[in-house]
Motif scaffolding. Structure first.
Motif, PDB file in Angstrom:
ATOM      1  N   GLU A   1     -81.930  45.980 141.280  1.00 25.71           N
ATOM      2  CA  GLU A   1     -80.570  47.402 140.951  1.00 25.71           C
ATOM      3  C   GLU A   1     -80.150  47.260 139.742  1.00 25.71           C
ATOM      4  N   SER A   2     -80.690  46.608 138.813  1.00 24.55           N
ATOM      5  CA  SER A   2     -80.838  47.038 137.309  1.00 24.55           C
ATOM      6  C   SER A   2     -81.472  47.529 136.795  1.00 24.55           C
ATOM      7  N   ILE A   3     -82.273  47.663 137.006  1.00 22.49           N
ATOM      8  CA  ILE A   3     -83.363  49.293 136.696  1.00 22.49           C
ATOM      9  C   ILE A   3     -82.516  50.831 137.137  1.00 22.49           C
ATOM     10  N   ILE A   4     -82.760  50.509 139.342  1.00 19.62           N
ATOM     11  CA  ILE A   4     -82.667  51.445 139.882  1.00 19.62           C
ATOM     12  C   ILE A   4     -80.951  52.416 139.138  1.00 19.62           C
ATOM     13  N   ARG A   5     -80.097  51.325 138.314  1.00 15.53           N
ATOM     14  CA  ARG A   5     -78.656  52.163 138.510  1.00 15.53           C
ATOM     15  C   ARG A   5     -78.027  51.628 137.013  1.00 15.53           C
ATOM     16  N   ASP A   6     -79.831  50.998 136.197  1.00 16.84           N
ATOM     17  CA  ASP A   6     -79.672  51.630 135.221  1.00 16.84           C
ATOM     18  C   ASP A   6     -78.649  50.349 134.739  1.00 16.84           C
ATOM     19  N   GLN A   7     -78.819  49.766 134.726  1.00 19.37           N
ATOM     20  CA  GLN A   7     -77.360  48.347 134.346  1.00 19.37           C
ATOM     21  C   GLN A   7     -77.134  48.113 132.923  1.00 19.37           C
ATOM     22  N   LYS A   8     -78.311  48.043 132.501  1.00 17.60           N
ATOM     23  CA  LYS A   8     -79.110  47.260 131.864  1.00 17.60           C
ATOM     24  C   LYS A   8     -78.729  45.846 131.487  1.00 17.60           C
ATOM     25  N   ARG A   9     -78.157  45.034 133.005  1.00 15.55           N
ATOM     26  CA  ARG A   9     -78.486  43.991 132.238  1.00 15.55           C
ATOM     27  C   ARG A   9     -79.029  42.532 131.836  1.00 15.55           C
ATOM     28  N   ILE A  10     -78.807  41.765 131.123  1.00 13.48           N
ATOM     29  CA  ILE A  10     -80.120  40.869 130.693  1.00 13.48           C
ATOM     30  C   ILE A  10     -80.477  39.538 131.560  1.00 13.48           C
ATOM     31  N   PHE A  11     -81.477  39.812 131.657  1.00 15.35           N
ATOM     32  CA  PHE A  11     -81.677  38.495 132.380  1.00 15.35           C
ATOM     33  C   PHE A  11     -83.224  38.126 131.821  1.00 15.35           C
ATOM     34  N   PRO A  12     -83.747  36.510 132.250  1.00 13.35           N
ATOM     35  CA  PRO A  12     -84.890  36.299 131.800  1.00 13.35           C
ATOM     36  C   PRO A  12     -85.585  35.848 133.456  1.00 13.35           C
ATOM     37  N   CYS A  13     -87.480  36.870 132.872  1.00 16.21           N
ATOM     38  CA  CYS A  13     -87.661  37.692 133.169  1.00 16.21           C
ATOM     39  C   CYS A  13     -89.179  37.230 132.910  1.00 16.21           C
ATOM     40  N   ALA A  14     -89.977  37.110 133.471  1.00 16.23           N
ATOM     41  CA  ALA A  14     -91.566  36.865 132.590  1.00 16.23           C
ATOM     42  C   ALA A  14     -92.084  38.224 132.899  1.00 16.23           C
ATOM     43  N   VAL A  15     -92.200  38.392 130.770  1.00 19.90           N
ATOM     44  CA  VAL A  15     -93.424  39.908 130.595  1.00 19.90           C
ATOM     45  C   VAL A  15     -93.896  39.242 129.597  1.00 19.90           C
ATOM     46  N   LEU A  16     -94.994  39.736 129.664  1.00 18.87           N
ATOM     47  CA  LEU A  16     -96.388  39.808 128.062  1.00 18.87           C
ATOM     48  C   LEU A  16     -94.895  40.081 127.036  1.00 18.87           C
ATOM     49  N   CYS A  17     -95.158  38.849 126.392  1.00 17.32           N
ATOM     50  CA  CYS A  17     -94.863  38.000 124.882  1.00 17.32           C
ATOM     51  C   CYS A  17     -96.510  39.335 124.185  1.00 17.32           C
ATOM     52  N   GLU A  18     -95.562  39.754 123.571  1.00 14.08           N
ATOM     53  CA  GLU A  18     -96.667  40.033 121.929  1.00 14.08           C
ATOM     54  C   GLU A  18     -96.437  39.935 120.898  1.00 14.08           C
ATOM     55  N   GLY A  19     -96.072  38.468 120.922  1.00 12.47           N
ATOM     56  CA  GLY A  19     -95.454  37.568 119.143  1.00 12.47           C
ATOM     57  C   GLY A  19     -93.988  37.323 119.315  1.00 12.47           C
ATOM     58  N   GLU A  20     -93.730  37.458 120.410  1.00 15.38           N
ATOM     59  CA  GLU A  20     -92.061  37.081 120.477  1.00 15.38           C
ATOM     60  C   GLU A  20     -91.927  35.366 120.872  1.00 15.38           C
ATOM     61  N   TYR A  21     -90.814  35.056 120.220  1.00 17.28           N
ATOM     62  CA  TYR A  21     -90.862  33.625 120.589  1.00 17.28           C
ATOM     63  C   TYR A  21     -92.840  33.051 119.903  1.00 17.28           C
ATOM     64  N   GLY A  22     -93.136  33.420 119.085  1.00 17.36           N
ATOM     65  CA  GLY A  22     -94.549  32.885 118.490  1.00 17.36           C
ATOM     66  C   GLY A  22     -95.483  32.503 119.135  1.00 17.36           C
ATOM     67  N   HIS A  23     -95.512  33.758 120.937  1.00 18.72           N
ATOM     68  CA  HIS A  23     -96.450  33.477 121.674  1.00 18.72           C
ATOM     69  C   HIS A  23     -96.815  35.218 121.766  1.00 18.72           C
ATOM     70  N   LYS A  24     -98.326  35.372 121.835  1.00 21.04           N
ATOM     71  CA  LYS A  24     -99.236  36.719 122.302  1.00 21.04           C
ATOM     72  C   LYS A  24     -99.702  36.706 123.611  1.00 21.04           C
ATOM     73  N   GLY A  25     -99.985  37.609 124.343  1.00 18.18           N
ATOM     74  CA  GLY A  25    -101.039  37.896 125.096  1.00 18.18           C
ATOM     75  C   GLY A  25    -100.528  36.281 126.354  1.00 18.18           C
ATOM     76  N   ILE A  26     -99.094  36.408 126.073  1.00 17.06           N
ATOM     77  CA  ILE A  26     -98.623  35.882 127.200  1.00 17.06           C
ATOM     78  C   ILE A  26     -97.165  35.657 128.091  1.00 17.06           C
ATOM     79  N   PHE A  27     -97.565  35.621 129.363  1.00 14.15           N
ATOM     80  CA  PHE A  27     -96.404  35.602 130.428  1.00 14.15           C
ATOM     81  C   PHE A  27     -95.934  35.193 130.874  1.00 14.15           C
TER      82      PHE A  27
END
Ligand code: APR
Length: 315
Positions: free
Chosen positions: A241-267
């Motif tokens: 729903e947040s994507i379809i209605r462009d709600q721009k909610r903040i959710f914790p989601c499993a995504v590819l980290c590329e250096g964020e939080y000191g981790h690279k190449g990890i989901f």
């Protein structure tokens, strides 16, 4: 403007729940896919028959043919086997890697522009499989875990304090497993951080964090024949729903980290903004040394699962 097309890959417990919720929220027209003949058609028809009662304008159709997901805007994947008592999410890896690979190939073929939300466990590793096989940009491939884990945490906080869930926020980082990191410091009751809330001892907070970590297992042990499905279904539909209605909610989601939080190449689970472009931004916050150590441990567990996938020869 045409309605959005939502493909639910897997018409089991979570798939059926999501079909009902997506129709009730009028997110778009729903295609329910499964390899078992009759089940998606039966559940699809059953949900379609709720729409006059509920007064919602969505169609729901069941199918065994991937052709029918053609052009889907969002695909939500639950295809796979769930846990039984005594099993960890990681025990599912070989079977579900094969299944998710097959699903990914079909999504790539029939819905190449879709956003993909994965629910199949072990979650973080299955998001990796999906991204690797589809080659989709990281903004379009995400796993549903943190929304569920933080919803569990919020429910436990509400049950403990008697405060409405509406006034409780919760924050959970890391992989969707026993090493997940509930962050009490960033979880609030009416804006008050958990450790500062009157009457809530450190011991009680720790007990709720532990219960959150074991939230999935607690339900598996009660159900005995499968795993949780209402809250996982609701959580994934909130992301869609947040994507379809462009709600721009903040959710914790499993995504590819590329250096964020000191981790690279990890989901793994990190807070993101979800909008019409999918994962629009990863929010990076300052962690204490203890929190960072817990997150690193969780990232290590995900890394291990990703190498099990890599060494399986399945991809
Ligand atoms: N392609 C498509 N669907 C498949 C495939 C496949 N190759 N293999 C199995 N399925 C379908 C099953 O037929 C079943 O209908 O996936 C569905 C899974 O549904 P359930 O067994 O009811 O499981 P559910 O509780 O919905 O959980 C699904 O989500 O939370 C995770 O750990 C859970 O991995 C599990 C997934």
């Amino acid at each position: 403007m045409p309605r959005k097309k939502i493909a639910l890959i897997g018409a089991g417990q979570i798939g059926g729940t999501m079909a009902l919720l997506a129709a009730q929220k009028e997110l778009g027209d729903v295609i329910l896919f499964d390899i078992v003949e009759g089940v998606p058609q039966g559940k699809g028809l059953d949900v379609m028959e709720t729409t006059p009662v509920e007064g919602c304008n969505s169609t729901v159709t069941g199918t065994n043919s991937y052709e029918d997901i053609r052009g889907a805007d969002i695909c939500i994947v639950t295809a796979g086997i769930p846990r039984k008592p005594g099993m960890s999410r990681d025990d599912l890896i070989a079977t579900n890697t094969k299944i998710v690979k097959d699903v990914a190939e079909n999504i790539k073929k029939y819905a190449p522009d879709s956003f993909v939300i994965i629910i199949t466990n072990p979650l973080d590793a299955m998001v990796y499989v999906m991204q690797k096989v589809t080659g989709f940009p990281k903004s379009r491939v995400m796993g549903m875990a943190g929304v569920l884990d933080s919803a569990r945490f919020r429910a436990f906080i509400s049950m403990e304090t008697g405060v409405s869930v509406n006034d409780i926020t919760a924050f959970v980082l890391g992989g969707h497993g026993d090493t997940m990191v509930p962050l009490s410091r960033y979880s609030t009751i009416g804006g008050i951080p958990l450790p500062d809330y009157p009457g809530l001892s450190a011991e009680k907070i720790r007990a709720m964090e532990d219960r959150t970590r074991n939230g999935g297992g607690e339900i598996v042990n009660l159900l005995k024949t499968g795993s949780a499905f209402y809250a996982p279904g609701a959580s994934a539909i909130a992301m869609a729903e947040s994507i379809i209605r462009d709600q721009k909610r903040i959710f914790p989601c499993a995504v590819l980290c590329e250096g964020e939080y000191g981790h690279k190449g990890i989901f793994m689970g990190v807070p993101v903004i979800l909008g019409e472009k999918g994962v629009e931004k990863i929010i990076e916050i300052q962690l204490t040394a203890d929190e960072k150590a817990a997150l690193d441990k969780s990232a290590g567990a995900v890394k291990e699962l990703m190498s099990v996938v890599d060494n399986s020869g399945i991809l």
